[in-house]
Every structure is written in C-alpha cells, then in structure tokens.
Design an enzyme around this catalytic site. Structure first.
Site, mmCIF file in Angstrom:
data_model
loop_
_atom_site.group_PDB
_atom_site.id
_atom_site.type_symbol
_atom_site.label_atom_id
_atom_site.label_comp_id
_atom_site.label_asym_id
_atom_site.label_seq_id
_atom_site.Cartn_x
_atom_site.Cartn_y
_atom_site.Cartn_z
ATOM 1 C CB THR A 135 10.943 23.068 -98.064
ATOM 2 O OG1 THR A 135 10.555 23.294 -96.699
ATOM 3 C CG2 THR A 135 10.795 21.602 -98.420
ATOM 4 C CG HIS A 150 16.461 21.672 -86.242
ATOM 5 N ND1 HIS A 150 17.007 22.942 -86.236
ATOM 6 C CD2 HIS A 150 15.533 21.656 -85.261
ATOM 7 C CE1 HIS A 150 16.413 23.659 -85.301
ATOM 8 N NE2 HIS A 150 15.517 22.905 -84.701
ATOM 9 C CD GLU A 170 7.199 25.613 -92.730
ATOM 10 O OE1 GLU A 170 6.855 25.542 -91.554
ATOM 11 O OE2 GLU A 170 6.718 24.896 -93.637
ATOM 12 C CD GLN A 221 21.317 8.470 -80.372
ATOM 13 O OE1 GLN A 221 20.607 7.911 -81.196
ATOM 14 N NE2 GLN A 221 22.158 7.818 -79.597
ATOM 15 C CB SER A 249 31.299 17.040 -84.393
ATOM 16 O OG SER A 249 29.943 17.272 -84.155
ATOM 17 C CG ASN A 250 26.454 16.462 -87.356
ATOM 18 O OD1 ASN A 250 25.970 15.341 -87.274
ATOM 19 N ND2 ASN A 250 26.157 17.432 -86.506
ATOM 20 C CG ASP A 310 15.047 24.607 -88.656
ATOM 21 O OD1 ASP A 310 15.964 24.212 -89.389
ATOM 22 O OD2 ASP A 310 15.210 25.437 -87.740
HETATM 23 C C1 GAR Z 1 24.633 20.340 -84.479
HETATM 24 O O1 GAR Z 1 24.091 20.064 -83.216
HETATM 25 C C2 GAR Z 1 23.527 20.571 -85.487
HETATM 26 O O2 GAR Z 1 22.404 19.763 -85.263
HETATM 27 C C3 GAR Z 1 23.204 22.027 -85.226
HETATM 28 O O3 GAR Z 1 24.453 22.640 -85.039
HETATM 29 C C4 GAR Z 1 25.369 21.691 -84.474
HETATM 30 C C5 GAR Z 1 26.605 21.686 -85.323
HETATM 31 O O4 GAR Z 1 27.602 20.889 -84.734
HETATM 32 N N1 GAR Z 1 22.481 22.601 -86.309
HETATM 33 C C6 GAR Z 1 21.586 23.568 -86.168
HETATM 34 O O5 GAR Z 1 21.301 24.066 -85.091
HETATM 35 C C7 GAR Z 1 20.936 24.031 -87.457
HETATM 36 N N2 GAR Z 1 19.821 24.858 -87.185
HETATM 37 P P1 GAR Z 1 28.843 20.401 -85.586
HETATM 38 O O6 GAR Z 1 29.455 21.654 -86.234
HETATM 39 O O7 GAR Z 1 29.769 19.823 -84.572
HETATM 40 O O8 GAR Z 1 28.377 19.421 -86.609
#
Ligand code: GAR
Length: 221
Positions: free
Chosen positions: A146, A114, A148, A178, A18-19, A150
């Site tokens: 980076t 994140h 590390e 958001q 979705s992102n 997250d």
């Molecule tokens: C999102 O909530 C993103 O922030 C999270 O995975 C989801 C992916 O959703 N990312 C992490 O947890 C990375 N550590 P999406 O596939 O619908 O974009």
C-alpha cells in the site's frame, strides 16, 4: 488451470535476485502455477538480470536515474508491466520507494518481501536494528503493498532465532533461506485465488488475517 489462463508475474529487482531465482525454481517445479512474464530492474548492473536471461525470461531495465520524478519513473514501470500483461507484481529486493502512480493500478496485485517481523523495523538495515535492540528473534514478512512504506497488510511471516554471536550478515543468511520458502508460497495462494486484499486487510480462504499474517511455522506443522 490451462497454460493459457496461467497468471503472469512481473518481478522487480535491484540486485542479486535470489528471491527471483526462488520464483524461477518454484515455477519450474510447478509449486507455483504461473509464468514469469518479465523481470524488471532499476539497476542496469543487477546480477539478477543475468540469472533471468539465463533462464530464458524477458528482462527490462528501467533506470530511475533517467527520470525527472518518482512519478515518471513509476509510470514507465507500469507501462512495462502492462506491455507484458502482468497479473501479479512481485517486488523482490526492489529498493525504490513507489508512489500511488505505480501502486494504484496494481492495488491488491502487488506483493513485497521485507526482511523483518513487520510492523517492526520498516525501512533499511533491519538485521542490524534487531541486533542493536537485543531482540531474541528476527524474521521476514510477505505483505501486500500500500502507499505506506512497508506498512501494507502482512500475509506470511517466518521467524528465526538470533544467536549470541550473530552479525547482520549471519542473521541475513539465516533469514534469506526462509525468504525463498515463504515468498513463492504466498504468491501461490494469490495465483490459486485463495488470497485477496479487501477493506485494507489480507484475506486467505475467506478469513481476514491478523496484523502479522500467517506464521509459517504453524502453517507447516
Ligand atoms: C532480501 O533480503 C529482501 O527481503 C530485501 O532485499 C533482499 C534482496 O535479496 N528487501 C528489502 O529490504 C526491501 N525493503 P535478493 O536480491 O537476493 O532477493
């Protein structure tokens, strides 16, 4: 900027996408002056791959299970991104830990989103951890990557309230809307050459950002 000099994005996903879809829309509406050169998934069954194909975007699967080490997997990702001449890498729900083999060649050109108010809750299960801690708010952070996990410098954060009857799912759905606003916005700052990584910090328009980056609510006021 002429079409020839548009920045080329490589988006890495593992699932729903979705992102990634928010980036497709932001480019279509010219809120983000970039082209999506390729969408890469480590998971051949990621639903986002079909969404990208439907939008006419090149897709690649680089299945981590076919590589003997994280470094070999990362080298294959880098080769794919180079083949598509990617300028900026967008990790969008990409659920693999990356090594310096990947991170070094894209240092300063690699963003992640994140779902927590970093530095709180790096790693997994962020929403449940916020609920278990009795937090009154949660949120999401876009940051430079980076080595590390997250731990790279935050660029932009959005906060949401935690309601008394929230579950991890209801909180996640409040946070994800958001995410779709702040991630293309942060990428647009990079594409428009307002955002850089320097001396281990994120800089926007020549100013070093603080340890939690820009607050989205105050930015939009
Ligand atoms: C999102 O909530 C993103 O922030 C999270 O995975 C989801 C992916 O959703 N990312 C992490 O947890 C990375 N550590 P999406 O596939 O619908 O974009």
């Amino acid at each position: 900027m002429s079409p020839a000099s548009k920045k080329r994005l490589g988006i890495l996903i593992s699932g729903r996408g979705s992102n990634m879809q928010a980036f497709i829309q932001a480019c279509a509406k010219q809120q983000l002056n970039a082209d999506i050169a390729v969408v890469i998934s480590n998971n051949p069954n990621a639903a986002g791959l079909e969404l990208a194909e439907a939008a006419g975007i090149a897709t690649q699967t680089v299945d981590h299970r076919l590589f003997a080490s994280r470094e070999e997997f990362d080298a294959a990702l880098v080769a794919c991104l180079q083949e598509h001449r990617v300028d900026l890498v967008i990790l969008a729900g990409f659920m693999r830990i990356l090594t310096p083999t990947f991170i070094s060649p894209y240092a300063g050109r690699l963003l992640n989103i994140h779902p927590s108010l970093l530095p709180k809750y790096p790693g997994l299960n962020t929403h449940q951890r916020a609920l278990d801690a009795g937090d009154s708010e949660a949120g999401v952070t876009v940051h430079f990557v980076t080595p590390e996990l997250d731990g790279g410098p935050p660029i932009l954060q959005a906060r949401v309230p935690i309601e008394p009857d929230d579950t991890a799912e209801t909180l996640a759905s409040r946070v994800i809307s958001q995410e779709h606003s702040i991630y293309p916005l942060a990428a647009s700052w990079f594409v428009d050459e307002q955002l850089t990584l320097k001396d281990g910090r994120a800089w926007l328009n020549g100013k070093a950002l603080g340890p939690t980056g820009i607050d989205y609510a105050s930015h939009t006021q």
